[in-house]
Every structure is written in C-alpha cells, then in structure tokens.
Design a protein around this motif. Structure first.
Motif, PDB file in Angstrom:
ATOM      1  N   LEU A   1     -44.630 -80.856 -73.337  1.00  0.00           N
ATOM      2  CA  LEU A   1     -45.723 -81.096 -72.398  1.00  0.00           C
ATOM      3  C   LEU A   1     -46.934 -81.609 -73.172  1.00  0.00           C
TER       4      LEU A   1
ATOM      5  N   CYS B   1     -38.559 -75.378 -67.249  1.00  0.00           N
ATOM      6  CA  CYS B   1     -39.037 -76.580 -66.556  1.00  0.00           C
ATOM      7  C   CYS B   1     -38.496 -76.609 -65.127  1.00  0.00           C
TER       8      CYS B   1
ATOM      9  N   ILE C   1     -43.412 -85.150 -71.716  1.00  0.00           N
ATOM     10  CA  ILE C   1     -43.867 -85.191 -70.334  1.00  0.00           C
ATOM     11  C   ILE C   1     -45.383 -85.309 -70.336  1.00  0.00           C
TER      12      ILE C   1
ATOM     13  N   CYS D   1     -44.206 -79.098 -65.464  1.00  0.00           N
ATOM     14  CA  CYS D   1     -43.088 -79.933 -65.026  1.00  0.00           C
ATOM     15  C   CYS D   1     -43.236 -80.264 -63.548  1.00  0.00           C
TER      16      CYS D   1
ATOM     17  N   LEU E   1     -41.054 -86.273 -64.469  1.00  0.00           N
ATOM     18  CA  LEU E   1     -39.728 -86.235 -65.085  1.00  0.00           C
ATOM     19  C   LEU E   1     -38.918 -87.484 -64.775  1.00  0.00           C
TER      20      LEU E   1
END
Length: 323
Positions: free
Chosen positions: A23, A106, A183, A188, A193
């Motif tokens: 992340l 996630c 990401i 998430c 994604l």
C-alpha cells in the motif's frame, strides 16, 4: 504445438499470482502529514465514540425503541466499520516501515467495506420508506412497521449487501496480478486493484459499473419517491409544529443521503479509466472518516428525542458521581 501469446501471458500471470501487496499510502513522512494523521485519528476516534454512544442511547432509552431508531442503530453500526477496518492499518503503515498487506487481509478489507457500504445505501432506502409510512400513513404505521417487518427489512439489507460484497471480493481476489504489486491507495479497493491485474478486466469493469447503477439508482428512486410523497403530505398539514418536526427529521435523513450518494456515485459511477489515485484517495477519506463523524452529529444535534436521551443519561451519570 506452440502456445499462443495470450496463453503464455496467462501462464506467466498464474505463475506470479500475488500473495501480498504494498500500500503506497495517503501520507508522506513530513510534519504537515503527521499533523494530518493526528487529525484523521482524532476524527476516527470521534466517529467510533459518537456512533457507539448513539447505539447505546437507542438501546438503553425505552422511548427510542421505535422502528426509526432501530434502523438508526443499524446505520450507526455501519458507520463504525471504516474506523476499525481502514484507519488502524493506515496508521501502522505510516508509523512502521514496510506497508505490505497480505492477499487475505486485502480481501477482508474489500469484503467488509463493500458490505458496510452496500448495506448503508439499502438501509437509507428502508429508512426513507419508514418515514413515508410514519408521515403519510400514521394510523397504519404500527401495523406496517411492526417488529417482524423491521427485522425482516434489516435482514434483507444485510443479506443483499453480503451477497454483493462476496461476488466482487471473490472475483477480485482470483484475478492474476503480474509485475507491480504496489496499490496506489491507503487500503484495498476494487478500482485500485483492477489497475494491477494483467488480465482483461474490461467486461468486469462494465458489470461493476452497471451493478453500481442498479444498486444505487433503485434505492435512490425509493428515497426520491418517498420524500416526494412526504413533502406533499407535510405541506398539507395544518399544525405548524407537526410540519416543523416532520421536516427536521426528514432533513437530517436527506443530509445523510446526500453525503452517502455524493461520495458513492463519484467513486463507482465512473469508468475505471476516469479514476485517478489522488481523487480516489480524497473521496475515500471523505466516506471512511468524514461521513462517519458527521452522521451521529446530524442525527443527535437535530433530533430532540436523542438530545433528551443524552441529557437524561448525563443526569444519571452526575447523580451516580455525586453519590
């Protein structure tokens, strides 16, 4: 027989399926962003505490044991979700080096946020129907909105939201991810994604777009129809006090509706190509931090019954402290 390029790509993707992601986060390690993190943490604690207090008041005060407050308690529970699902992980990523997140965690974030968010949209439609029956058909209200009906509507909201979240989570988690696992977000989320997948997601993106329209437009149509009838009935009321009370209750609900649908429509009723990481992060901050803080404030400060219950609780606490 030599494999086709598409088959080779698929095999390569399957061989490098992700087990964890990174992340990139929302904040940088600067003084300004440290202050911003402190503000987010304060807002999250306020949101959690405010919604927990609202749930406690509704549970403990017998005068609030009505269908409207039963659904409001459900809404408060849904607004506690982002404070527990997103903010702790985001804070740890800021304080500790290595912003990795496992595939399982996630998927859990995606499922819980989609479930809570979808349930809130459906619940707002149910709450608008409750207000329609209460104001437009007051004599039939105890029959139409009895305990069994309230429980059934709440169960339907959670079942539909859970089914929708399960489908999207399962599909997203089974996509092949190749190359970068970074990401560009602080949690998430499906649109973020999809950008990392090495497979063709155009059909799925179209289905997400269409399902979002259906899941948003049907509840919004119910809300619009309910409040059109409510406004017509309120304007015909002879009692000025009755008009004021009805409008105060409905305006609170419409404010929450505006906050929810504004953020959701901007996030999901757009093609994936129109998403930018900066815009998505700002919208995500709005519906994970700002909205959960505002909802209990809107429903408490503009609701005399809740304020009365809060003052009663404060009075009891004062008496116990003095004794």
């Amino acid at each position: 027989m030599k494999a086709q390029p598409s088959e080779e790509k698929e095999r390569r993707c399957n061989a490098t399926s992700a087990t964890e992601f990174v992340l990139l986060g929302l904040l940088k390690h600067t003084k300004v962003h440290t202050i911003f993190l402190a503000m987010i943490l304060l807002a999250s604690i306020t949101a959690f505490s405010g919604n927990a207090l609202l749930m406690f008041l509704i549970l403990m005060d017998f005068s609030l044991h009505t269908p409207m407050y039963f659904f409001l308690r459900q809404l408060a529970f849904m607004d506690m979700g982002p404070s527990l699902i997103v903010i702790p992980k985001m804070s740890m990523d800021f304080l500790i080096l290595g912003n990795t997140i496992s595939l399982a965690l996630c998927g859990t974030q995606i499922f819980l946020l989609l479930m809570m968010g979808g349930a809130e949209g459906l619940l707002l439609a149910v709450m608008s129907y409750d207000r329609y029956v209460a104001i437009c058909n007051p004599f039939q209200y105890p029959i139409l909105m009895n305990r069994k009906m309230c429980m059934s509507l709440a169960a339907a909201v959670w079942v539909c939201a859970t089914a929708n979240a399960s489908i999207h989570t399962a599909y997203t988690m089974h996509l092949p991810y190749c190359g970068s696992k970074d990401i560009d977000h602080f949690f998430c989320e499906v649109p973020a994604l999809l950008k990392l997948s090495c497979s063709d997601t155009s059909i799925y993106e179209t289905l997400v777009f269409m399902s979002s329209i259906v899941l948003l437009l049907i509840p919004f149509s119910i809300i619009l129809a309910s409040y059109t009838c409510i406004l017509s009935t309120v304007l015909r009321m002879k009692s000025a006090r009755g008009q004021q009370k009805a409008l105060a209750t409905c305006s609170s609900h419409l404010t929450v509706v505006g906050l929810y649908y504004g953020a959701t429509i901007f996030m999901y009723i757009r093609p994936n190509t129109c998403h930018s990481p900066e815009q998505d992060k700002m919208v995500a901050v709005f519906y994970t931090v700002v909205t959960p803080v505002l909802n209990p404030v809107i429903y408490s400060l503009r609701n005399r019954d809740v304020l009365r219950a809060l003052l009663k609780l404060a009075g009891k606490c004062t008496v116990l402290h003095q004794n």
